[in-house]
Scaffold this motif. Structure first.
Motif, PDB file in Angstrom:
ATOM      1  N   LYS A 210       0.827  -1.219   0.000  1.00  0.00           N
ATOM      2  CA  LYS A 210       0.000   0.000   0.000  1.00  0.00           C
ATOM      3  C   LYS A 210       0.854   1.260   0.000  1.00  0.00           C
ATOM      4  O   LYS A 210       0.618   2.194  -0.770  1.00  0.00           O
ATOM      5  N   SER A 211       1.854   1.268   0.891  1.00  0.00           N
ATOM      6  CA  SER A 211       2.668   2.485   1.018  1.00  0.00           C
ATOM      7  C   SER A 211       3.488   2.717  -0.252  1.00  0.00           C
ATOM      8  O   SER A 211       3.658   3.859  -0.686  1.00  0.00           O
ATOM      9  N   THR A 212       3.968   1.634  -0.853  1.00  0.00           N
ATOM     10  CA  THR A 212       4.736   1.777  -2.097  1.00  0.00           C
ATOM     11  C   THR A 212       3.825   2.345  -3.194  1.00  0.00           C
ATOM     12  O   THR A 212       4.225   3.216  -3.965  1.00  0.00           O
ATOM     13  N   THR A 231       4.721  -1.877   8.948  1.00  0.00           N
ATOM     14  CA  THR A 231       5.616  -0.711   8.847  1.00  0.00           C
ATOM     15  C   THR A 231       4.829   0.585   9.076  1.00  0.00           C
ATOM     16  O   THR A 231       5.259   1.463   9.812  1.00  0.00           O
ATOM     17  N   THR A 232       3.664   0.691   8.434  1.00  0.00           N
ATOM     18  CA  THR A 232       2.886   1.935   8.559  1.00  0.00           C
ATOM     19  C   THR A 232       2.068   1.900   9.846  1.00  0.00           C
ATOM     20  O   THR A 232       1.368   0.919  10.118  1.00  0.00           O
ATOM     21  N   ARG A 233       2.166   2.975  10.629  1.00  0.00           N
ATOM     22  CA  ARG A 233       1.443   3.024  11.903  1.00  0.00           C
ATOM     23  C   ARG A 233       0.343   4.093  11.898  1.00  0.00           C
ATOM     24  O   ARG A 233      -0.580   4.041  12.689  1.00  0.00           O
ATOM     25  N   ALA A 256      -5.273   8.467   1.138  1.00  0.00           N
ATOM     26  CA  ALA A 256      -4.737   8.068   2.450  1.00  0.00           C
ATOM     27  C   ALA A 256      -4.034   6.733   2.344  1.00  0.00           C
ATOM     28  O   ALA A 256      -4.498   5.818   1.656  1.00  0.00           O
ATOM     29  N   ASP A 257      -2.900   6.627   3.043  1.00  0.00           N
ATOM     30  CA  ASP A 257      -2.221   5.346   3.235  1.00  0.00           C
ATOM     31  C   ASP A 257      -2.499   4.918   4.675  1.00  0.00           C
ATOM     32  O   ASP A 257      -2.397   5.725   5.594  1.00  0.00           O
ATOM     33  N   LEU A 258      -2.907   3.667   4.860  1.00  0.00           N
ATOM     34  CA  LEU A 258      -3.282   3.206   6.206  1.00  0.00           C
ATOM     35  C   LEU A 258      -2.338   2.115   6.686  1.00  0.00           C
ATOM     36  O   LEU A 258      -1.710   1.427   5.877  1.00  0.00           O
TER      37      LEU A 258
HETATM   38 MG   LIG Z   1       2.610   0.724   4.705  1.00  0.00          MG
END
Ligand SMILES: [Mg+2]
Ligand SMILES: Nc1nc2c(ncn2[C@@H]2O[C@H](COP(=O)(O)OP(=O)(O)OP(=O)(O)O)[C@@H](O)[C@H]2O)c(=O)[nH]1
Length: 429
Positions: A210-212, A231-233, A256-258
Motif C-alpha cells: 500500500k505504502s509503495t 511498517t505503517t502506523r 490516504a495510506d493506512l
Molecule cells: Mg505501509
C-alpha cells in the motif's frame, strides 16, 4: 465580480452611494460615486424584502473582476460602522433565520457548491427540494403526537374522559418509528460535501504494498516502505491531482495510506493503529482494496462500501488468477498505474452509492438520527423490562428523540449547530 449587500441599511446605501439608481425592483445600470469624486459605472440588481434570497432588502453590484476595485467598492460601502463584511455562509444563514430556507435546504445549497459529480448534484437537489427534510419532519411529528398522548396519560390520569394510549399501542408505535429511523440510518453516509474533494483510501493486509503504491501515485517518496509487516502506523493523507486519460479534465482527491489491517493481537500501539485505520476507512468515499495474493478479502466493517480491487505486486507470479474486477499494478515499475487512475476516476464519476435508493445521509444527519434512535431504544428497553413501564420515563425518552430530530430538521436550533453548518460555506453564499 458580484458584490452582495443584504440587510436594513440597503436603502441608505442605494440612495447615498449611487447616482441614477431607480427605486424599482430590477437590474439597473447606475453610477457608483466615491468620496474622492471618482465614479464607477456598474450594474445594480435591486430587490426588496421579503421576496429575496435572504428575506431582507438586497443589492447586488456587478462590476469587472478586479479584486482591488472590489475592495475599493466594499470600503466605500462600509464607511458606516454598522455595515460589515459577511461571514462565510451568512447569506444562507440569514435566509434560514428569516424562514426562507429550512436548515436541510441550506445544506443543499452548500452541497450544490461543493458538488463534483452528476450524482453529487442529484443529492444536493434532494436536500434543496426538501425530500429528506419532509421525511424527517414526518418522523418528528409522529413522535410529537405520541408524546402528547403519553403526557396526557401522565397529567390527566385522574380524569375519566382522557384516555391515554395503551402501553401495547405505545410500544408498537415507538417500535415502528425506531424502524423507520433504522431504515434512514441504513443509507450511505456521504461526507463528500464537507470535504469537497473525494477521499480515497488505500487499505489491505500488512505488506500488501500500500505504502509503495501511495508513493507511486503521489509521484514522490512520502512514506516509509519495508518488507516488515506493520511498517505503517499512522493514516497519512495527501492531496493528489491527476489528469484523466481522455486529457482535459483533472481530478482532485485526498489519498490516504493506512496501517495494514491485522486483527491479530499486538502491542497497544498496534491496537491504536488498527482503530485509527478503521476510523479513517469509515469516512472514505472510495476504498482501494490492495491484495498481492488476490486471496485477501475486505473485512466485514467495510460492508458494501464503494471499492476498487487492486492486485498489487503484479510483477510477481501469483497462484490465484486475476479476476475481472481487479486492477493489476506494480508500484515499482509503474505498470497498471494509469489503469488504476482511470478506475478511480470512473468510480468517483459514477458516484459513491450502491443500489436504487439514491437517498443518503450527511454526517450531521446520521449523528442526529443515531441519537434519536438510541433514545427510542431506551423507551423500548423500558417496555421490554415491564409493559407497565413508568410513563414519565417513556415521555422523557420520546422528548430526547424529538429534540434530536428537531435539531436535524432545524425546528430547534442551537448556535453550535448553526455555526457548524454555515461555517463551511464560502463568503458571499
Ligand atoms: Mg505501509
Ligand atoms: N516486487 C514488488 N514488490 C513490491 C511492490 N510493491 C511493494 N513491494 C514491496 O513489498 C514490501 C511491502 O511494501 P509496503 O509498501 O511497505 O507495504 P504496506 O502494504 O504499506 O505494508 P504495511 O505498512 O506493513 O501494512 C516492500 O518490501 C516493497 O518494496 C511491487 O509492486 N512489486
Amino acid at each position: 465580480m458580484l458584490l452582495r449587500i443584504s440587510g436594513p441599511k440597503v436603502q441608505d446605501i442605494a440612495s447615498t452611494r449611487f447616482r441614477d439608481l431607480p427605486d424599482d425592483r430590477g437590474a439597473w445600470p447606475a453610477v457608483m460615486a466615491f468620496e474622492t469624486g471618482a465614479e464607477l459605472p456598474v450594474l445594480v440588481i435591486r430587490a426588496y424584502a421579503p421576496a429575496t434570497y435572504t428575506g431582507e432588502d438586497t443589492l447586488e453590484i456587478l462590476l469587472s473582476g478586479n479584486m482591488h476595485l472590489g475592495n475599493r467598492v466594499m470600503q466605500a460601502i462600509a464607511i458606516d460602522p454598522s455595515i460589515r463584511p459577511a461571514r462565510p455562509g451568512e447569506f444562507t444563514a440569514r435566509a434560514y433565520l428569516n424562514g426562507r430556507l429550512s436548515i436541510i435546504e441550506a445544506e443543499g445549497v452548500a452541497a450544490t457548491i461543493a458538488a463534483v459529480t452528476q450524482r453529487d448534484l442529484v443529492r444536493a437537489y434532494q436536500l434543496r427540494a426538501g425530500v429528506l427534510a419532509a421525511e424527517y419532519d414526518a418522523l418528528h411529528d409522529r413522535l410529537a403526537d405520541l408524546l402528547a398522548l403519553v403526557e396526557a396519560g401522565v397529567d390527566f390520569s385522574d380524569q375519566e374522559d382522557v384516555r391515554p394510549i395503551s402501553p401495547h399501542d405505545l410500544l408498537a408505535a415507538v417500535r415502528s418509528v425506531a424502524k423507520t429511523v433504522e431504515q434512514a440510518l441504513s443509507r450511505r453516509v456521504s461526507g463528500r460535501f464537507d470535504r469537497t474533494v473525494p477521499f480515497v483510501v488505500l487499505a489491505g493486509p500488512p505488506n500488501a504494498g500500500k505504502s509503495t503504491l501511495f508513493n507511486a501515485l503521489l509521484g514522490h517518496r512520502r512514506v516509509v516502505t519495508s518488507p516488515v509487516r506493520g511498517t505503517t502506523r499512522d493514516a497519512i493523507i495527501e492531496p493528489v491531482t491527476w489528469l484523466t486519460r481522455t486529457g482535459g479534465d483533472h481530478i482532485d482527491i485526498r489519498l490516504a495510506d493506512l496501517p495494514g489491517l491485522d486483527v491479530q493481537a499486538g502491542s497497544p500501539a498496534h491496537i491504536a493503529a488498527q482503530h485509527a485505520a478503521l476510523r479513517t476507512l469509515e469516512s472514505a468515499d472510495l476504498i482501494l482494496w490492495c491484495s498481492a495474493s488476490g486471496r485477501d478479502l475486505p473485512p466485514a466493517e467495510i460492508g458494501n462500501r464503494h471499492l476498487v480491487y487492486v492486485r498489487t505486486k503484479c510483477d510477481r507470479p501469483s497462484a490465484v488468477p486475476m479476476q475481472s474486477r481487479e486492477v493489476a499494478v506494480c508500484a515499482i515499475d509503474g505498470r497498471g498505474l494509469d489503469e488504476l487512475r482511470a478506475a478511480v476516476s470512473a468510480a468517483i464519476a459514477e458516484g459513491e452509492d450502491i443500489g436504487a435508493d439514491d437517498a443518503f445521509l450527511l454526517p450531521r444527519h446520521a449523528h442526529a438520527l443515531r441519537a434519536a434512535h438510541s433514545a427510542l431504544e431506551q423507551a423500548i428497553a423500558a417496555f421490554d423490562a415491564s409493559i407497565d413501564a413508568d410513563p414519565a420515563m417513556i415521555a422523557e425518552s420520546l422528548r430526547t428523540a424529538i429534540r434530536h430530530l428537531g435539531e436535524l430538521t432545524g425546528r430547534t436550533h442551537t448556535d453550535d449547530i448553526l455555526g457548524r453548518i454555515f461555517s463551511r460555506f464560502c463568503i458571499g453564499k
